[in-house]
Design an enzyme around this catalytic site. Sequence first.
Site, PDB file in Angstrom:
ATOM      1  N   ALA A  19       0.381  -1.123   0.214  1.00  0.00           N
ATOM      2  CA  ALA A  19      -0.041  -0.230  -0.245  1.00  0.00           C
ATOM      3  C   ALA A  19       0.581   1.493   0.382  1.00  0.00           C
ATOM      4  O   ALA A  19       0.315   2.011   0.089  1.00  0.00           O
ATOM      5  CB  ALA A  19      -0.954   0.110   0.854  1.00  0.00           C
ATOM      6  N   ARG A  21       1.674   2.653  -2.655  1.00  0.00           N
ATOM      7  CA  ARG A  21       1.633   3.268  -3.635  1.00  0.00           C
ATOM      8  C   ARG A  21       0.363   2.456  -4.626  1.00  0.00           C
ATOM      9  O   ARG A  21       0.097   1.689  -4.088  1.00  0.00           O
ATOM     10  CB  ARG A  21       3.127   3.334  -4.008  1.00  0.00           C
ATOM     11  CG  ARG A  21       3.424   2.537  -5.675  1.00  0.00           C
ATOM     12  CD  ARG A  21       4.553   2.536  -5.934  1.00  0.00           C
ATOM     13  NE  ARG A  21       4.980   0.408  -7.071  1.00  0.00           N
ATOM     14  CZ  ARG A  21       5.937   0.423  -7.632  1.00  0.00           C
ATOM     15  NH1 ARG A  21       7.332   1.492  -7.723  1.00  0.00           N
ATOM     16  NH2 ARG A  21       5.505   0.094  -8.490  1.00  0.00           N
ATOM     17  N   ASP A  69       7.449  -9.046   3.215  1.00  0.00           N
ATOM     18  CA  ASP A  69       6.972  -9.184   2.089  1.00  0.00           C
ATOM     19  C   ASP A  69       6.283 -10.737   2.131  1.00  0.00           C
ATOM     20  O   ASP A  69       6.260 -11.478   2.816  1.00  0.00           O
ATOM     21  CB  ASP A  69       8.645 -10.023   1.797  1.00  0.00           C
ATOM     22  CG  ASP A  69       8.235 -10.513   0.609  1.00  0.00           C
ATOM     23  OD1 ASP A  69       7.071 -11.274   0.034  1.00  0.00           O
ATOM     24  OD2 ASP A  69       9.076 -10.775  -0.602  1.00  0.00           O
ATOM     25  N   VAL A  70       5.113 -10.601   1.363  1.00  0.00           N
ATOM     26  CA  VAL A  70       3.775 -11.286   2.448  1.00  0.00           C
ATOM     27  C   VAL A  70       4.289 -12.303   1.190  1.00  0.00           C
ATOM     28  O   VAL A  70       3.127 -13.893   1.791  1.00  0.00           O
ATOM     29  CB  VAL A  70       2.592 -10.114   1.474  1.00  0.00           C
ATOM     30  CG1 VAL A  70       2.326  -9.014   2.058  1.00  0.00           C
ATOM     31  CG2 VAL A  70       2.393  -9.933  -0.049  1.00  0.00           C
ATOM     32  N   ASN A  96      -3.647  -6.824  -1.589  1.00  0.00           N
ATOM     33  CA  ASN A  96      -3.170  -5.727  -3.344  1.00  0.00           C
ATOM     34  C   ASN A  96      -1.911  -5.412  -3.719  1.00  0.00           C
ATOM     35  O   ASN A  96      -1.304  -6.223  -4.798  1.00  0.00           O
ATOM     36  CB  ASN A  96      -3.303  -4.359  -2.779  1.00  0.00           C
ATOM     37  CG  ASN A  96      -2.722  -3.199  -3.525  1.00  0.00           C
ATOM     38  OD1 ASN A  96      -3.707  -3.032  -4.562  1.00  0.00           O
ATOM     39  ND2 ASN A  96      -1.600  -2.800  -3.661  1.00  0.00           N
ATOM     40  N   TYR A 161       1.088 -13.983 -14.035  1.00  0.00           N
ATOM     41  CA  TYR A 161       0.421 -13.458 -14.099  1.00  0.00           C
ATOM     42  C   TYR A 161      -0.924 -14.162 -14.236  1.00  0.00           C
ATOM     43  O   TYR A 161      -1.479 -13.992 -13.277  1.00  0.00           O
ATOM     44  CB  TYR A 161       0.853 -12.050 -14.552  1.00  0.00           C
ATOM     45  CG  TYR A 161      -0.169 -10.928 -13.793  1.00  0.00           C
ATOM     46  CD1 TYR A 161       0.382 -10.063 -12.822  1.00  0.00           C
ATOM     47  CD2 TYR A 161      -1.301  -9.899 -15.122  1.00  0.00           C
ATOM     48  CE1 TYR A 161      -0.180  -9.706 -12.472  1.00  0.00           C
ATOM     49  CE2 TYR A 161      -2.091  -9.153 -14.514  1.00  0.00           C
ATOM     50  CZ  TYR A 161      -1.266  -8.786 -13.418  1.00  0.00           C
ATOM     51  OH  TYR A 161      -1.959  -7.711 -12.819  1.00  0.00           O
ATOM     52  N   ALA A 163      -1.563 -16.608 -14.255  1.00  0.00           N
ATOM     53  CA  ALA A 163      -1.913 -17.940 -13.816  1.00  0.00           C
ATOM     54  C   ALA A 163      -2.538 -17.092 -12.113  1.00  0.00           C
ATOM     55  O   ALA A 163      -2.880 -18.256 -11.188  1.00  0.00           O
ATOM     56  CB  ALA A 163      -0.549 -18.366 -13.942  1.00  0.00           C
ATOM     57  N   ALA A 164      -1.476 -16.269 -11.597  1.00  0.00           N
ATOM     58  CA  ALA A 164      -1.426 -16.487 -10.467  1.00  0.00           C
ATOM     59  C   ALA A 164      -2.861 -15.617 -10.144  1.00  0.00           C
ATOM     60  O   ALA A 164      -3.154 -15.797  -8.890  1.00  0.00           O
ATOM     61  CB  ALA A 164      -0.424 -14.846 -10.329  1.00  0.00           C
ATOM     62  N   LYS A 165      -3.061 -14.602 -10.904  1.00  0.00           N
ATOM     63  CA  LYS A 165      -4.780 -14.007 -11.086  1.00  0.00           C
ATOM     64  C   LYS A 165      -5.877 -14.771 -10.752  1.00  0.00           C
ATOM     65  O   LYS A 165      -7.005 -14.290  -9.848  1.00  0.00           O
ATOM     66  CB  LYS A 165      -4.647 -12.823 -11.992  1.00  0.00           C
ATOM     67  CG  LYS A 165      -3.210 -11.620 -11.245  1.00  0.00           C
ATOM     68  CD  LYS A 165      -3.808 -11.036  -9.964  1.00  0.00           C
ATOM     69  CE  LYS A 165      -3.392  -9.842  -9.845  1.00  0.00           C
ATOM     70  NZ  LYS A 165      -3.001  -9.588  -8.276  1.00  0.00           N
TER      71      LYS A 165
END
Length: 259
Positions: A19, A21, A69-70, A96, A161, A163-165
Amino acid sequence: MSQNALPLAARKAALVTGAGRGIGRAIAQELAGRKLPVFVNYRSDEAAAEDACAAIRAAGGEAYPLRADVSDREAVAAMFADIRQRGFWVQTLVNNAGIVRDGLLAMMPADDWRTVLGSNLDGSFHCARAALQTMMSRKSGQIVNIASVGGMRAQVGQANYAAAKAGVLALTRGLAREVGRYGIRVNAVAPGFIDTDMLAEMKASDKGAALLEDARAKQIPLARFGRPEEVAQTVGFLCSSAASYITGHVLVVDGGLCA
Ligand code: NAD
């Protein structure tokens, strides 16, 4: 009291990952404007997170920067322990944080696959699991996952990306089914092209800039890119009582791109 025990007097708060930016910063501002104390998670840019918090405080809100780092399960556990020690519990979680590492899959370094899955998908899993412990015991909570239209309609060079989303969308639906009975709602927002640093990275190459201009002019009915605030307001709606009967839903915010 054990280290993990939560005092009954703990205050509810929102945690927005990534969060410092862009869209995450706008979401943090939106939720703070709705009178929720907000934890502004960041991975490395402490100054940006401090700046986001200062802007929220200047507008009368309450915000605290929090490093983690999530994609790192232990770092996420430490972040939630820190939130508890400060006397808060996460009643609103917005996953996010996300990154892109574009490239054709046939030549993609394994690390670009792993990193994109790690920040976008593993991060959502780690944070949701950590937040659910308290949400389930309090029978209250909401999670909004920031997916992407790229998880529904893949672009060339973005298989990792996509695949991840797509995973984030499936996680949203599966989790909504599991925790609805605890009064916890889980939804996703799928933005189209939003004007942030992520888009600026794409604009940096001639090919990316041409692709974006083509999308803006020919594929987006509203003929412009979205603003971070437009995604943030959608998240604000999903977190509000106006959305009290909405769960397991994906709200597309794309100027009509997928229409
Ligand atoms: P951005 O690059 O401006 O911001 C993303 C933030 O996430 C950065 O501050 C970054 O440091 C942080 N982050 C990344 N990995 C992290 C990790 N492992 N731990 C903690 N923080 C981490 O991008 P943005 O455009 O604001 O994107 C926000 C979200 O919206 C992302 O999930 C992105 O995939 C999604 N999205 C963006 C667009 C767009 O056009 N900008 C479109 C669809 C979806």
